[in-house]
Design a protein around this motif. Structure first.
Motif, PDB file in Angstrom:
ATOM      1  N   UNK A 187       0.855  -1.182   0.000  1.00  0.00           N
ATOM      2  CA  UNK A 187       0.000   0.000   0.000  1.00  0.00           C
ATOM      3  C   UNK A 187       0.895   1.236   0.000  1.00  0.00           C
ATOM      4  N   UNK A 188       0.388   2.395  -0.453  1.00  0.00           N
ATOM      5  CA  UNK A 188       1.260   3.562  -0.711  1.00  0.00           C
ATOM      6  C   UNK A 188       2.234   3.903   0.417  1.00  0.00           C
ATOM      7  N   UNK A 189       1.802   3.927   1.648  1.00  0.00           N
ATOM      8  CA  UNK A 189       2.720   4.361   2.695  1.00  0.00           C
ATOM      9  C   UNK A 189       3.126   3.229   3.628  1.00  0.00           C
ATOM     10  N   UNK A 190       2.900   2.016   3.180  1.00  0.00           N
ATOM     11  CA  UNK A 190       3.250   0.887   4.040  1.00  0.00           C
ATOM     12  C   UNK A 190       4.759   0.848   4.265  1.00  0.00           C
ATOM     13  N   UNK A 198       7.433  15.242   2.779  1.00  0.00           N
ATOM     14  CA  UNK A 198       6.820  14.453   3.832  1.00  0.00           C
ATOM     15  C   UNK A 198       7.588  13.139   3.988  1.00  0.00           C
ATOM     16  N   UNK A 199       7.374  12.213   3.094  1.00  0.00           N
ATOM     17  CA  UNK A 199       8.059  10.914   3.223  1.00  0.00           C
ATOM     18  C   UNK A 199       9.406  10.986   2.509  1.00  0.00           C
ATOM     19  N   UNK A 215      12.387   3.115  -2.133  1.00  0.00           N
ATOM     20  CA  UNK A 215      11.761   2.885  -0.831  1.00  0.00           C
ATOM     21  C   UNK A 215      12.854   2.704   0.202  1.00  0.00           C
ATOM     22  N   UNK A 222       8.855   3.035   9.299  1.00  0.00           N
ATOM     23  CA  UNK A 222       8.342   4.182   8.571  1.00  0.00           C
ATOM     24  C   UNK A 222       8.916   4.141   7.160  1.00  0.00           C
ATOM     25  N   UNK A 223       8.026   4.273   6.206  1.00  0.00           N
ATOM     26  CA  UNK A 223       8.491   4.326   4.825  1.00  0.00           C
ATOM     27  C   UNK A 223       8.859   5.757   4.460  1.00  0.00           C
ATOM     28  N   UNK A 277      11.113   7.980   1.145  1.00  0.00           N
ATOM     29  CA  UNK A 277      11.732   7.795  -0.177  1.00  0.00           C
ATOM     30  C   UNK A 277      12.920   8.737  -0.318  1.00  0.00           C
TER      31      UNK A 277
END
Lengths: 235, 256, 435
Positions: B163-166, C160-161, C180, C195-196, C198
């Protein structure tokens, strides 16, 4: 006139100088009692090792007696600390040594002025006295030369000028003619004779030069550290 | 809050739980439900078993026999029985923490978060593989990609995409399940570029302690051809009489 | 009047004699003067290089995280744990203090950061990671990592990520831009959570510990991930240069006196915050001091040699001087003055030379690679600090005065013995003709 000037005689009493050389004890001066009056022109004669240089050094306060006393201008030298002795030499005694008398870094004039500078004599006065004495000694024109550029005779003349210019009570000269040819010796002796007569400066020489003895008016002969004879010569 | 879902859990193996009873395959397949059910294989009450782990690498291989205790998802205790040189060395997993006990120096070391990526006992499993408890169904979107015969076995193949933020590292997981008894056969892990990163194979299905499980599990890293870690159950029993106090640091240091 | 003049004349005589004696021994004087000039010049220049180097190290270290001063929970230094973070009210007081005009003028950067020890993993594996959660906007002024981008960019405020990752970690985890990256650490409930993020940028710092472990992420995502909200583990403060650190620390401790007393916060200077760097600087400084000491000894011997030789060669002359009425002390003064004159003039010339060299390299810096050769052509790494081979020398008046003071002291000490020898001359002995 200060009281110092009134008692300008030199006296030694039962003066001894003993030093160690290697393991041997050398009695350089043995029980010398002597008075030198102001204005005398005295020669201390004797073979080398007779103690004349040591006696001269004792009188000049350059070395300290083992026993006995030296009085110069009413000062008991053996009781004075080094720096006071230095002051006394500066003000009361002029020295002329056998050679290498002059400070090599100073000109003839500066050498001659040196004691006066230490005494605090003003520039005009220094110049006046040196000019006069240089004129008398035939040193005119050589004032700005360094000792290295002067002959032995010229150097000794500068040394004599230096010794008398500061107006000492006493000039001590240790073999002043030893390194000079006879002409130079004679000229130097003439000069000292003249200064002695004109200015009343007391001269004491240590010498074994016959010419010096000839010219002296009092001849003290020393043998083995003792006074062997003491003759005042008139004429 | 995201949970880690890095690999197929070793935890699972160490936490052998009760097998779900399966219904017959329905016409309408729900991939989510099937994967969840397969995952249930590794979830349950208490167990005790003996396994042999074989680690083969380019430079060395070793075989370790160990006793494994587990209680639910949260607790497990592994103690090495052989080789003698390492006997007594133990790993305790309690909640989120892993402790290693080294009898030779009588030291217990708590594994910091930063060490979780390290190899567990020299195997191709990481410490992290031991503690993770995420459910694949939470982190991945699951689709049926194949339904049919593979090498004479009727299987489902599922494709799992994060899933997108998994918080998972894989770009894709391929999961193969035997249709007859919902046994896992193989799981392949791919990176984001579609390159195989590692794979697990299950085999030697047998009844142990009253349940059918794959006795042998093989893990192969894709970037090191020829290397693998295998785990084989020698014996296994379920519903043993242990509680949480069994998984204490004291128990770790003092085997009963 | 006469006495005052006599004193003045005597001092003049001593000065003239000293000066002329130096001039007479031109070769010896020049040789010693050259030694002192080179020594002083080298001292000033190498001090400037050394201080510049240290300043650079400190700056590098400071920018890598801790700041010149850091405000943090007293337990954090040892525990490195999330729970030992700054309380919100303490942080407010600290930030208010930093905003007061007297501090705000001096402070060049403030970084409120959450330091997280955890793990970074990708499909290719997992590695321990030193995760720094920062406010991207404030951090740009603070860190120097944004100058070391080799791919992508530094964090931005709307990220954010996102993660800014060291090249070593990028290589071992087989990452590239957009990859990732799963970060794992204990959250505020002590649960291990992932926590993912990039990869948005890759940096090369040069120091393996930094390149292999450091990950920058936005503070906002860290708060979400770990349940720590806006909390930070420390506030790192940077000033113009390291000389201002002690007053900064003092000022901050004053402002935070109450929470400091209550054991809720501590203010550390960079030396305390980065003891390894502090000892690296100290060791390097000590090394310089050893070399300086050797240099001083050489200079000292040079002076002793010149002055003592001149005393020994001028035994008779000093005898004459004293026979003429110079006191022993004045004779010593001549010698002392010779040493002092030689030292003073040479030191000033040397310091001038060193200062000129320093000034010359101030603009472009001094390329250590020129000295050390090709091996240093690229970055050097020492401890966890990367050393730029280009050193900007740091000139300091205090340092220069210190140098002058030291050499003068050496000059005086080195002249004392020869001077004493001159005072103790036996006049009668020195006058003996056969000498």
């Amino acid at each position: 006139m200060t009281p110092d000037d009134m008692r300008r005689d030199v006296r030694t009493e039962n003066l001894w100088k003993i030093y160690q050389q290697a393991s041997e004890e050398v009695q350089a001066v043995r029980d010398v009692t002597l008075t030198i009056q102001p204005g005398e022109f005295t020669a201390l004669a004797g073979p080398s090792g007779s103690g004349k240089t040591t006696l001269l050094n004792l009188i000049g306060g350059l070395t300290r007696p083992t026993r006995g006393q030296v009085r110069v201008a009413d000062h008991e030298l053996s009781k004075l600390p080094n720096h006071v002795l230095a002051r006394l030499r500066l003000n009361q005694i002029g020295f002329v040594f056998q050679a290498y008398n002059l400070l090599p870094v100073l000109t003839a004039r500066e050498n001659a002025e040196f004691p006066m500078l230490l005494q605090g004599v003003s520039a005009e006065e220094r110049t006046r006295r040196v000019d006069e004495l240089f004129a008398r000694t035939g040193m005119e024109g050589l004032e700005d030369r360094r000792p290295g550029k002067l002959s032995g005779g010229q150097q000794q003349r500068v040394a004599v000028v230096r010794a008398v210019a500061s107006k000492p009570a006493l000039v001590l000269a240790d073999e002043p003619t030893a390194n000079l040819d006879s002409a130079s010796s004679d000229a130097l002796l003439d000069l000292m004779d003249e200064l002695n007569r004109d200015l009343g400066v007391t001269f004491v020489f240590a010498t074994h030069d016959e010419r010096v003895m000839e010219r002296s008016r009092r001849l003290i002969r020393m043998v083995d550290g003792r006074i062997d004879s003491d003759v005042i010569r008139v004429g | 809050m995201a949970r880690i879902g890095r690999a197929h859990r070793l935890t699972g193996l160490l936490t052998l739980g009760c097998l779900a009873t399966f219904g017959t395959a329905s016409a309408q397949i729900d991939p989510l439900e099937i994967i969840d059910q397969v995952e249930q294989l590794y979830r349950g009450d208490s167990s005790r078993g003996t396994t042999t782990m074989q680690v083969v690498t380019e430079n060395w291989d070793r075989e370790i026999t160990m006793e494994v205790w587990s209680l639910g998802d949260d607790y497990s205790l592994v103690r090495i029985l052989a080789p003698a040189r390492e006997a007594g060395t133990a790993t305790l997993k309690a909640d989120q923490d892993i402790y290693n006990y080294l009898p030779k120096v009588d030291r217990t070391i708590k594994m910091p978060a930063s060490m979780m990526g390290g190899s567990w006992m020299g195997s191709h499993f990481t410490n992290d593989d031991l503690v993770q408890e995420s459910r694949l169904i939470n982190d991945y979107d699951i689709e049926l990609s194949f339904d049919g015969d593979r090498d004479g076995i009727v299987v489902w193949e599922f494709t799992l995409v994060p899933k997108p933020e998994a918080a998972v590292v894989w770009g894709r997981i391929e999961y193969r399940v035997r249709q007859t008894d919902y046994m896992p056969l193989a799981v392949s892990y791919y990176d984001e570029d579609g390159e195989l990163a590692r794979s697990m194979e299950f085999s030697d299905f047998a009844n142990m302690g009253g349940r059918v499980i794959p006795r042998l599990m093989m893990m192969r890293p894709a970037d090191k051809p020829g290397e693998y870690t295998s785990m084989r159950y020698e014996d296994l029993e379920f519903d043993v009489d242990i509680d949480e106090s069994f998984f204490s640091l004291r128990a770790l240091q003092n085997p009963r | 009047m006469m006495i005052a003049r006599r004193k003045a004349f005597q001092i003049r005589v001593i000065a003239v004699l000293a000066l002329r004696n130096l001039r007479r021994q031109v070769r010896r004087t020049l040789l010693t003067a050259t030694a002192i000039i080179l020594g002083a010049g080298m001292l000033v220049f190498s001090n400037a290089i050394g201080d510049g180097t240290h300043e650079q190290w400190i700056d590098d270290g400071v920018r890598t995280g801790s700041g010149h001063a850091t405000i943090e929970h007293p337990a954090f230094r040892m525990s490195r744990k999330l729970e030992d973070r700054l309380a919100a009210d303490v942080r407010a007081v600290a930030e208010a203090a930093l905003a007061t005009p007297d501090l705000a003028d001096r402070v060049t950067g403030v970084s409120a950061q959450l330091t997280i020890s955890g793990m970074a993993s990708s499909a290719a594996g997992a590695r321990p990671a030193h995760i720094l959660a920062v406010d991207p906007q404030a951090e740009v002024d603070f860190t120097n990592l944004d100058d070391q981008v080799i791919e992508g960019r530094y964090l931005q405020s709307d990220d954010r990520l996102a993660a800014f990752v060291g090249v070593g970690l990028v290589e071992t985890l087989d990452l590239r831009l957009g990859s990732r990256l799963v970060l794992t650490a204990q959250d505020t409930n002590k649960e291990i959570v992932g926590q993912l993020v990039r990869v948005v940028g890759v940096f090369r710092n040069g120091a393996p510990p930094v390149d292999n472990t450091v990950v920058h992420i936005p503070l906002a995502i860290a708060g979400e991930w770990l349940g720590s909200g806006d909390d930070v583990s420390k506030i790192a403060v940077m000033v113009e240069d390291s000389t201002e650190v002690s007053s900064l620390v003092r000022r901050l401790r004053q402002a935070l006196a109450d929470p400091v007393d209550a054991g809720r916060v501590t203010v550390l200077g960079w030396r305390e915050a980065m003891p390894a760097l502090a000892s690296l600087v100290a060791v390097d400084q000590f090394g310089s001091y050893v070399i300086f000491a050797i240099l001083f000894v050489i200079i000292g011997f040079g002076i002793v040699n010149t002055v003592l030789m001149s005393v020994l060669h001028r035994h008779r002359e000093f005898g004459v001087l004293q026979a003429l009425g110079l006191t022993p002390r004045q004779t010593g003064a001549v010698v002392l003055l010779e040493g002092l004159l030689l030292t003073t003039v040479s030191t000033l010339v040397g310091v001038g030379l060193g200062t000129w060299l320093t000034w010359y390299f101030l603009g472009d810096g001094f390329d250590m690679a020129v000295i050390a050769g090709d091996s240093l052509a690229n970055n050097m790494e020492m401890g966890s600090v990367v050393i730029d081979p280009i050193i900007i020398p740091m000139f300091s008046v205090a340092r220069t005065l210190q140098t002058i003071g030291w050499i003068m002291l050496i000059g005086i000490l080195a002249s004392i013995y020869p001077a004493l020898r001159a005072t103790r001359i036996d006049i009668a002995e020195s006058m003996k003709f056969d000498q």
